[in-house]
Design an enzyme around this catalytic site. Structure first.
Site, PDB file in Angstrom:
ATOM      1  N   ASP A 168     146.729  -7.868  38.736  1.00  0.00           N
ATOM      2  CA  ASP A 168     146.653  -6.410  38.781  1.00  0.00           C
ATOM      3  C   ASP A 168     146.926  -5.878  40.192  1.00  0.00           C
ATOM      4  O   ASP A 168     146.547  -6.489  41.185  1.00  0.00           O
ATOM      5  CB  ASP A 168     145.251  -5.973  38.329  1.00  0.00           C
ATOM      6  CG  ASP A 168     145.064  -4.479  38.371  1.00  0.00           C
ATOM      7  OD1 ASP A 168     145.773  -3.775  37.643  1.00  0.00           O
ATOM      8  OD2 ASP A 168     144.195  -4.015  39.148  1.00  0.00           O
ATOM      9  N   GLU A 192     151.851  -7.248  38.346  1.00  0.00           N
ATOM     10  CA  GLU A 192     152.015  -5.811  38.153  1.00  0.00           C
ATOM     11  C   GLU A 192     152.375  -5.241  39.528  1.00  0.00           C
ATOM     12  O   GLU A 192     151.503  -5.002  40.357  1.00  0.00           O
ATOM     13  CB  GLU A 192     150.734  -5.152  37.629  1.00  0.00           C
ATOM     14  CG  GLU A 192     150.942  -3.681  37.319  1.00  0.00           C
ATOM     15  CD  GLU A 192     149.727  -2.810  37.595  1.00  0.00           C
ATOM     16  OE1 GLU A 192     149.726  -1.661  37.150  1.00  0.00           O
ATOM     17  OE2 GLU A 192     148.793  -3.256  38.271  1.00  0.00           O
TER      18      GLU A 192
END
Length: 733
Positions: free
Chosen positions: A412, A465
Site C-alpha cells: 500500500d 500501489e
C-alpha cells in the site's frame, strides 16, 4: 551478593526499578559457596523451596521485607537444582514455578543477528511463544526496547503488576526476554515499560504479538501460529507457474467485514471459517484466480478498513483465531485460488498502546515530524533508515508468506514512501543528502523487501500501489528497478473512468483517454485496478458513475468490463462491482446481494464470470499481458464513432483475438474491420448479449472474413457492432 541483599537493592526490586532483577531473584551461589533463593511475592504469608525432582519441601524462606521479599540459604546445598516455590497466602497454599530460575533461551547466533538488524525470522524469538523450558510449559516473551530502563510483561496471570515479571535485558541489542511458566494460549498481556528518563509509559501491545483482543480492548493474546496441519501441498508446489507474468491473474478484492453478513446478525462480520465456506465457492464459480484481502493485520479502528494496523503479525480477531485464518487460506489453495494480502509498511497510527514512542523514544517512527508524520492520514512513518525497523518490516512480510502460506503482498501507498515531499508543501519536508526528494532509505527498504520475498519464496509475488511515474517499479533490482512483480496501473484507471463517466455525446472529444494507456502499457508489469478506492468517499459506485438511463448505465458498465478484460494487464475488481452494486461501498454493512434478484445485476455478474473464464481459456488474452508483442491496434483513431478495435496475440500457435468496443448507443451494421487471418472468426463474447441484459444484437456466433484489405490487413470482417458494447472474436485456425 550476600544472602540478603542490601536495603537499596530490595527497595529497587519492590519498586520495580532494579536494573538486573535476574541477578537478585531466583537461585544463586554466594561467594562462600552457599545456595540461596530470593523471591518477591507481594501478599504472601510464607514462601518455601520445593525440590522439583522429589517434591520435598527443603525449607521456608525468611521474609526480609514486609513488601513481600523473601530470601534464605538452603542448608547442605552446594549445587544449583530445579525447584519450585511453595506460596502460602490468603488463597491457600500452592506450588508454583519461579520465572527467575530459568535461563535465557536466546542463542548466540540469534543475538548476533538481532543486534545486526538482519534477523529475518526475528518473530521466532520476539513476541509470545508457547514453549517448554526445562520440562516446564509456559510462554517466552521477547521484545525490542533498547532505550527502556525496565520492561515487564503484565497480564491477568500477575494481576497486571509490572514488578512481578521484569524481563531480562540483553545488553547491546536492546532486546528483553522472560519465560513465564504455567501460562499458555489465550493469556492476555501487554508490556509495561519504564522509559529512558525513568517515567512509566502507557502499557504497550506486543509489536510481534500473534493475536490481539477484540477492539475496543487493546491487549495482545498468546496464540500459536505453528500447529496448523496444512493440506495445500499441491497448490504450493505449482504456485510459481500460476503467478508468472504469462499466467492469467484475475483478482477479486475483498473487505472481509462487509463482503457478506449473516441476515440474523447483520451487526457482526462472518468468521474466517464461515467465509471459507461461502467465499471460496463463489470465487471458484466466478472464475477469479486470486483473492486479495484488504489488510487483515490487527487494527484498532474499523473505519480505517485495516489500513492503520498496529498488530502487524496478528490476523484480526474480528473473524476468528490465527488458525481460522490459516484455514481460509488453505481452502482457497485447495480450490486453486491464490491469496494476496494488502500489506501496509508505509505508516502506522499513533495510538498510545501501539508502536508510537514505544520505549519513550522515536523507536519505530522517524523523529523529525517532517519525515515521520503523514499529514494526509494523521499517522506516523517508519524510520526506514534504522536497520532494526527494516528487520521488523521485512521479517513481517516473510512471516505472512511462511506461517500463513500467503501468495502475494500488495504494498500500500508506495508513492508516499518514495517521495520525501509526498503531500507536503515547501518547507514541510527534508531533502535527501543529494538535495532531492527521493526517500533513499525507503527505496532501499523496498528493494530489500522484494529481494528477500522473491529470494526466500520464489513462488510469491509483490504488487506495488504506486500512483506516479516512478520508473521501473516492477523491473528487477539488478536492472535498476525496485524489484516488484507488478504495479497497479493507476493512470489507466483514472483515464478510463473519466472517459466512461462522460456522456457518449462528448466522448469523441476525449478519445485519447482510452488509448493513452497503451503508450506505456508495457513499461511495467501492470495490474488494471478497479479497487475499493473507486467506490468510496463520495465517488459513488461504478454503476452510478456511468451516464444515461438505467439501460445505458448497465450497458456502459458491461462494455467497460469487456474493454478491461481484453486490455493488456492483469485484472483486479473490488467486491460488489461484479454485480453492479448501485450504492457506494459501506464497510459496516453487507454487500447488496439481494440485487441479484434483478436481471440487470445478475446479467453483469454472468458477464464477469464469463470474462474471467474466457480470459483464462484464451492464451492471447493473458500470456503476453506484459509484452508489446501481445497487442496490436487495428483501429485506434475512430473518435467520431467512439469505436476501438485491437488484436490480442498469444504464443505461437495460439489463436489471435479481435476486440471491438463501441462506446456510443449507436448500432453499426456491416462495420468493416481488418484481420490478419482468413476464415471464420467466432464471436466468443458480446457484452450486449440478452443473457447479460443487453439488446441481443450480434453476429450470429461468428463471421467469415473476406479478401478485402482493411487496416493494413489482407482480410476483413463485416460485423455488427452493438450499442455500448464490447465484442470479442477468436480466429478459427
Amino acid at each position: 551478593m550476600s544472602i540478603v541483599p542490601s536495603a537499596e537493592t530490595i527497595r529497587a526490586i519492590v519498586d520495580g526499578r532494579a536494573p538486573d532483577p535476574f541477578a537478585v531473584l531466583g537461585m544463586h551461589a554466594t561467594a562462600d559457596g552457599r545456595i540461596v533463593v530470593r523471591a518477591f511475592r507481594p501478599g504472601a504469608e510464607a514462601v518455601g523451596v520445593v525440590q522439583t525432582s522429589t517434591g520435598r519441601l527443603l525449607g521456608w524462606l525468611p521474609c526480609v521485607d514486609d513488601a513481600g521479599f523473601f530470601a534464605g540459604a538452603l542448608p547442605r546445598r552446594k549445587q544449583r537444582f530445579d525447584y519450585r516455590l511453595r506460596v502460602r497466602d490468603a488463597g491457600g497454599e500452592r506450588d508454583v514455578d519461579d520465572a527467575f530460575r530459568f535461563p535465557s533461551t536466546f542463542g548466540e547466533l540469534d543475538l548476533h543477528l538481532l543486534g545486526e538488524g538482519r534477523h529475518w525470522r526475528a518473530w521466532e524469538l520476539l513476541g509470545a511463544h508457547v514453549v517448554e523450558c526445562g520440562g516446564v510449559s509456559g510462554v517466552r516473551f521477547g521484545v525490542w526496547a533498547p532505550n527502556a530502563q525496565r520492561v515487564s510483561v503484565v497480564g491477568d496471570f500477575n494481576h497486571w503488576d509490572g514488578r512481578l515479571h521484569p524481563m531480562r535485558r540483553h545488553p547491546g541489542i536492546g532486546c528483553w526476554e522472560i519465560f513465564v511458566p504455567g501460562i499458555g494460549e489465550g493469556a492476555v498481556y501487554k508490556y509495561e515499560l519504564v522509559g529512558a528518563h525513568g517515567g512509566l509509559l502507557p502499557l504497550k501491545a506486543d509489536p510481534f504479538g500473534f493475536a490481539g483482543e477484540l477492539r475496543p480492548q487493546t491487549a495482545s493474546v498468546v496464540r500459536r501460529t505453528d500447529h496448523h496441519a496444512w493440506d495445500d501441498a499441491e497448490w504450493m508446489a505449482g504456485r510459481t507457474e500460476r503467478q508468472r507474468r504469462d499466467a492469467p491473474v484475475s483478482i477479486y478484492e475483498v473487505h472481509l467485514g462487509s463482503w457478506r453478513r449473516s441476515p440474523e446478525h447483520p451487526e457482526r462480520p462472518l468468521g474466517y471459517r464461515d467465509l471459507a465456506d461461502a467465499l471460496v465457492p463463489y470465487l471458484l464459480d466466478m472464475g477469479f484466480t486470486h483473492l486479495e484481502l484488504l489488510p487483515v493485520s490487527e487494527h484498532p479502528f474499523d473505519g480505517s478498513w485495516g489500513y492503520q494496523p498496529l498488530g502487524l503479525f496478528a490476523p484480526t480477531c474480528r473473524h476468528g483465531s490465527p488458525e481460522d485464518f490459516q484455514y481460509l487460506v488453505e481452502r482457497c489453495h485447495r480450490a486453486g485460488i491464490g491469496v494476496i494480502l494488502d500489506w501496509v509498511p508505509a505508516h502506522f497510527p499513533s495510538d498510545a498502546h501501539g508502536l508510537a514512542q514505544f520505549d519513550g523514544t522515536n523507536l519505530y517512527e522517524h523523529a523529525d515530524p517532517r519525515q515521520g508524520f503523514h499529514p494526509d492520514w494523521n499517522t506516523l512513518i517508519y524510520n526506514f533508515g534504522r536497520t532494526e525497523v527494516v528487520n521488523f518490516l521485512v521479517g513481517n512480510a516473510l512471516f505472512w508468506l511462511e506461517r500463513y502460506h500467503i501468495d502475494g503482498l500488495r504494498v500500500d501507498a508506495v508513492a508516499s514512501m518514495l517521495y520525501l515531499d509526498y503531500s507536503r508543501k515547501a518547507g514541510e519536508w527534508v531533502p535527501n543528502r543529494y538535495g532531492g526528494n527521493q526517500n533513499l532509505e525507503a527505496i532501499e527498504f523496498l528493494k530489500c523487501a522484494n529481494t528477500e520475498v522473491y529470494g526466500q519464496h520464489p513462488g510469491c509475488m509483490t504488487i506495488a500501489e504506486e500512483s506516479t511515474a516512478w520508473p521501473a517499479v516492477s523491473q528487477p533490482i539488478e536492472a535498476g528497478g525496485l524489484g516488484f512483480g507488478y504495479k497497479w496501473n493507476m493512470g489507466w484507471m483514472h483515464d478510463t473512468l473519466a472517459y466512461m463517466g462522460r456522456d457518449p455525446i462528448y466522448r469523441s472529444h476525449h478519445h485519447h483517454e482510452m488509448t493513452f494507456g497503451l503508450l506505456y502499457a508495457f513499461s511495467e508489469n501492470f495490474v488494471l485496478p478497479l479497487s475499493h478506492d473507486e467506490v468510496v468517499h463520495g465517488k459513488g459506485s461504478l454503476l452510478a458513475r456511468m451516464p444515461g438511463d438505467t439501460w445505458q448505465q448497465f450497458a456502459n458498465l458491461r462494455a467497460y468490463f469487456g474493454f478491461m478484460w481484453a486490455h493488456p494487464g492483469k485484472k483486479l475488481l473490488f467486491m460488489g462491482c461484479e454485480f453492479a452494486q448501485g450504492r457506494e461501498w459501506n464497510f459496516e454493512a453487507s454487500l447488496d446481494w439481494h440485487l441479484l434478484d434483478s436481471p440487470w445485476h445478475a446479467g453483469v455478474q454472468r458477464l464477469v464470470r464469463d470474462l474471467n473464464h474466457l480470459y483464462r481459456e484464451l492464451p492471447a488474452l493473458h500470456a503476453l499481458d506484459c509484452e508489446p508483442a501481445g497487442f496490436a491496434w487495428v483501429s485506434a483513431d475512430n473518435a467520431a464513432q467512439s469505436i476501438y478495435a485491437w488484436l490480442r496475440l498469444g504464443p505461437d500457435g495460439s489463436a489471435p483475438v479481435l476486440v471491438v468496443s463501441n462506446f456510443t448507443p449507436n448500432t453499426h451494421h456491416g462495420y468493416r474491420i481488418g484481420v490478419p487471418h482468413a476464415g471464420r472468426w467466432r464471436e466468443r463474447l458480446n457484452t450486449d448479449a440478452a443473457d447479460y441484459g443487453g439488446s441481443g444484437q450480434g453476429n450470429g456466433g461468428g463471421v467469415h472474413s473476406e479478401p478485402e484489405p482493411m487496416h493494413g490487413h489482407p482480410q476483413s470482417l463485416a460485423i455488427t457492432v452493438p450499442p455500448l458494447a464490447t465484442v470479442v472474436f477468436v480466429a478459427d485456425l
